[in-house]
Design a protein around this motif. Structure first.
Motif, PDB file in Angstrom:
ATOM      1  N   TYR A  16       0.832  -1.207   0.000  1.00 46.38           N
ATOM      2  CA  TYR A  16       0.000   0.000   0.000  1.00 46.38           C
ATOM      3  C   TYR A  16       0.868   1.259   0.000  1.00 46.38           C
ATOM      4  O   TYR A  16       0.577   2.227  -0.716  1.00 46.38           O
ATOM      5  CB  TYR A  16      -0.929   0.012   1.210  1.00 46.38           C
ATOM      6  N   LEU A  17       1.908   1.261   0.826  1.00 50.66           N
ATOM      7  CA  LEU A  17       2.768   2.439   0.902  1.00 50.66           C
ATOM      8  C   LEU A  17       3.413   2.756  -0.440  1.00 50.66           C
ATOM      9  O   LEU A  17       3.593   3.920  -0.801  1.00 50.66           O
ATOM     10  CB  LEU A  17       3.847   2.232   1.963  1.00 50.66           C
ATOM     11  N   LEU A  18       3.729   1.716  -1.206  1.00 51.81           N
ATOM     12  CA  LEU A  18       4.383   1.905  -2.494  1.00 51.81           C
ATOM     13  C   LEU A  18       3.399   2.297  -3.594  1.00 51.81           C
ATOM     14  O   LEU A  18       3.725   3.108  -4.472  1.00 51.81           O
ATOM     15  CB  LEU A  18       5.126   0.631  -2.900  1.00 51.81           C
ATOM     16  N   HIS A  19       2.198   1.723  -3.564  1.00 53.30           N
ATOM     17  CA  HIS A  19       1.275   1.879  -4.685  1.00 53.30           C
ATOM     18  C   HIS A  19       0.029   2.712  -4.385  1.00 53.30           C
ATOM     19  O   HIS A  19      -0.566   3.273  -5.303  1.00 53.30           O
ATOM     20  CB  HIS A  19       0.841   0.487  -5.179  1.00 53.30           C
ATOM     21  N   ASP A  20      -0.368   2.778  -3.114  1.00 54.62           N
ATOM     22  CA  ASP A  20      -1.592   3.505  -2.760  1.00 54.62           C
ATOM     23  C   ASP A  20      -1.473   3.977  -1.316  1.00 54.62           C
ATOM     24  O   ASP A  20      -2.200   3.516  -0.435  1.00 54.62           O
ATOM     25  CB  ASP A  20      -2.805   2.592  -2.943  1.00 54.62           C
ATOM     26  N   PRO A  21      -0.536   4.885  -1.019  1.00 55.68           N
ATOM     27  CA  PRO A  21      -0.226   5.236   0.372  1.00 55.68           C
ATOM     28  C   PRO A  21      -1.401   5.794   1.159  1.00 55.68           C
ATOM     29  O   PRO A  21      -1.442   5.656   2.382  1.00 55.68           O
ATOM     30  CB  PRO A  21       0.908   6.260   0.244  1.00 55.68           C
ATOM     31  N   SER A  22      -2.362   6.397   0.497  1.00 56.47           N
ATOM     32  CA  SER A  22      -3.518   6.934   1.214  1.00 56.47           C
ATOM     33  C   SER A  22      -4.286   5.849   1.968  1.00 56.47           C
ATOM     34  O   SER A  22      -4.963   6.129   2.962  1.00 56.47           O
ATOM     35  CB  SER A  22      -4.467   7.641   0.241  1.00 56.47           C
ATOM     36  N   SER A  23      -4.173   4.615   1.494  1.00 59.55           N
ATOM     37  CA  SER A  23      -4.949   3.525   2.076  1.00 59.55           C
ATOM     38  C   SER A  23      -4.467   3.099   3.457  1.00 59.55           C
ATOM     39  O   SER A  23      -5.153   2.334   4.132  1.00 59.55           O
ATOM     40  CB  SER A  23      -4.946   2.314   1.134  1.00 59.55           C
ATOM     41  N   ARG A 172      -9.553  -0.888   5.713  1.00 61.15           N
ATOM     42  CA  ARG A 172      -9.473  -0.590   4.276  1.00 61.15           C
ATOM     43  C   ARG A 172      -9.819  -1.823   3.452  1.00 61.15           C
ATOM     44  O   ARG A 172     -10.593  -1.758   2.493  1.00 61.15           O
ATOM     45  CB  ARG A 172      -8.065  -0.090   3.942  1.00 61.15           C
ATOM     46  N   GLU A 173      -9.246  -2.971   3.818  1.00 67.45           N
ATOM     47  CA  GLU A 173      -9.463  -4.204   3.076  1.00 67.45           C
ATOM     48  C   GLU A 173     -10.932  -4.635   3.107  1.00 67.45           C
ATOM     49  O   GLU A 173     -11.454  -5.150   2.123  1.00 67.45           O
ATOM     50  CB  GLU A 173      -8.598  -5.320   3.654  1.00 67.45           C
ATOM     51  N   MET A 174     -11.612  -4.448   4.229  1.00 67.50           N
ATOM     52  CA  MET A 174     -12.981  -4.931   4.364  1.00 67.50           C
ATOM     53  C   MET A 174     -14.022  -3.886   3.981  1.00 67.50           C
ATOM     54  O   MET A 174     -15.218  -4.171   3.948  1.00 67.50           O
ATOM     55  CB  MET A 174     -13.243  -5.440   5.789  1.00 67.50           C
ATOM     56  N   GLY A 175     -13.588  -2.652   3.684  1.00 69.14           N
ATOM     57  CA  GLY A 175     -14.527  -1.612   3.283  1.00 69.14           C
ATOM     58  C   GLY A 175     -15.210  -0.926   4.439  1.00 69.14           C
ATOM     59  O   GLY A 175     -16.340  -0.445   4.316  1.00 69.14           O
ATOM     60  N   ALA A 176     -14.504  -0.865   5.600  1.00 67.46           N
ATOM     61  CA  ALA A 176     -15.064  -0.243   6.796  1.00 67.46           C
ATOM     62  C   ALA A 176     -14.371   1.092   7.067  1.00 67.46           C
ATOM     63  O   ALA A 176     -13.410   1.476   6.391  1.00 67.46           O
ATOM     64  CB  ALA A 176     -14.888  -1.181   7.994  1.00 67.46           C
ATOM     65  N   TRP A 177     -14.854   1.805   8.082  1.00 69.76           N
ATOM     66  CA  TRP A 177     -14.227   3.037   8.536  1.00 69.76           C
ATOM     67  C   TRP A 177     -13.152   2.702   9.564  1.00 69.76           C
ATOM     68  O   TRP A 177     -13.237   1.690  10.261  1.00 69.76           O
ATOM     69  CB  TRP A 177     -15.259   3.967   9.175  1.00 69.76           C
TER      70      TRP A 177
END
Length: 226
Positions: A16-23, A172-177
């Motif tokens: 995630y840090l490399l490709h989508d750090p916001s996640s 993030r993985e499960m679509g929760a807050w």
């Protein structure tokens, strides 16, 4: 404990840090569990506020010192307030503890820890599949809440914990807050005692860089209208 004791989680976080750090950023944060706002929905960055019906709580360094079940009275009082709040009082299954110690394996130690927590708090502890430990147990969390009639919508769930690489990434993985407990557990009588390990402290610096330095923001849960 080794710095990277959960290698699959470390690999996922690095990806995630490399490709989508916001996640890896939380939707909201508090210094400690004692500052958790009620209702939780009002602290989330969506207008209007989302509906919240379920809560996932980390244990180690969120509710109590790492690898213990030593609950401070102020934390027990806070838990009681949360359970009696309108968001969670509708079901005895609306709050679930998901830990990478208690209930995380079939070992006698982890099972005894889970049973002790359930007896003391009256809150169920998820028994994790050995191949789906946090942050990969999102499907099991969703199944628990769905099977008990709480919710089948991950965007009605808030995950609260002290680690970006497990708790926030699981949300993030499960679509929760996600709600990040930035400073971990702090004893109100000894607030200067810091139980965070090296990796948790490193995450604080990463979060500050991503949010403050690079202007990143956590994406809304998958499927939630932005």
């Amino acid at each position: 404990m080794p710095l990277f004791s959960n290698l699959p989680a470390a690999r996922l976080t690095l990806s995630y840090l490399l490709h989508d750090p916001s996640s890896v950023l939380p939707h909201a944060q508090v210094p400690t569990f004692l500052f958790l706002p009620l209702p939780l929905s009002a602290a989330l960055p969506s207008k209007p506020s989302p509906q919240v019906r379920a809560l996932v709580l980390d244990k180690d360094n969120t509710l109590c010192p790492p690898e213990t079940n030593m609950m401070h009275p102020t934390y027990l009082t806070k838990l009681d307030k949360i359970r009696s709040s309108p968001e969670f009082s509708h079901s005895s299954h609306s709050i679930l503890i998901v830990s990478n110690t208690a209930g995380s394996t079939a070992s006698a130690v982890h099972e005894a820890e889970a049973k002790a927590l359930e007896a003391e708090l009256g809150i169920p502890v998820l028994r994790q599949h050995p191949e789906r430990r946090k942050p990969f147990c999102g499907p099991d969390v969703l199944k628990y809440f769905s099977d008990h009639g709480v919710t089948s919508n991950p965007a009605e769930i808030v995950v609260v914990g002290d680690r970006l690489g497990t708790d926030v990434v699981m949300a993030r993985e499960m679509g929760a807050w996600s709600m990040w407990v930035r400073d971990g557990f702090r004893n109100p009588e000894m607030p200067g005692r810091d139980y965070r390990g090296s990796l948790a402290k490193m995450e604080v610096r990463f979060e500050r860089l991503l949010r403050g330095g690079l202007g990143k923001r956590a994406p809304f849960p998958k499927g939630f209208p932005s």
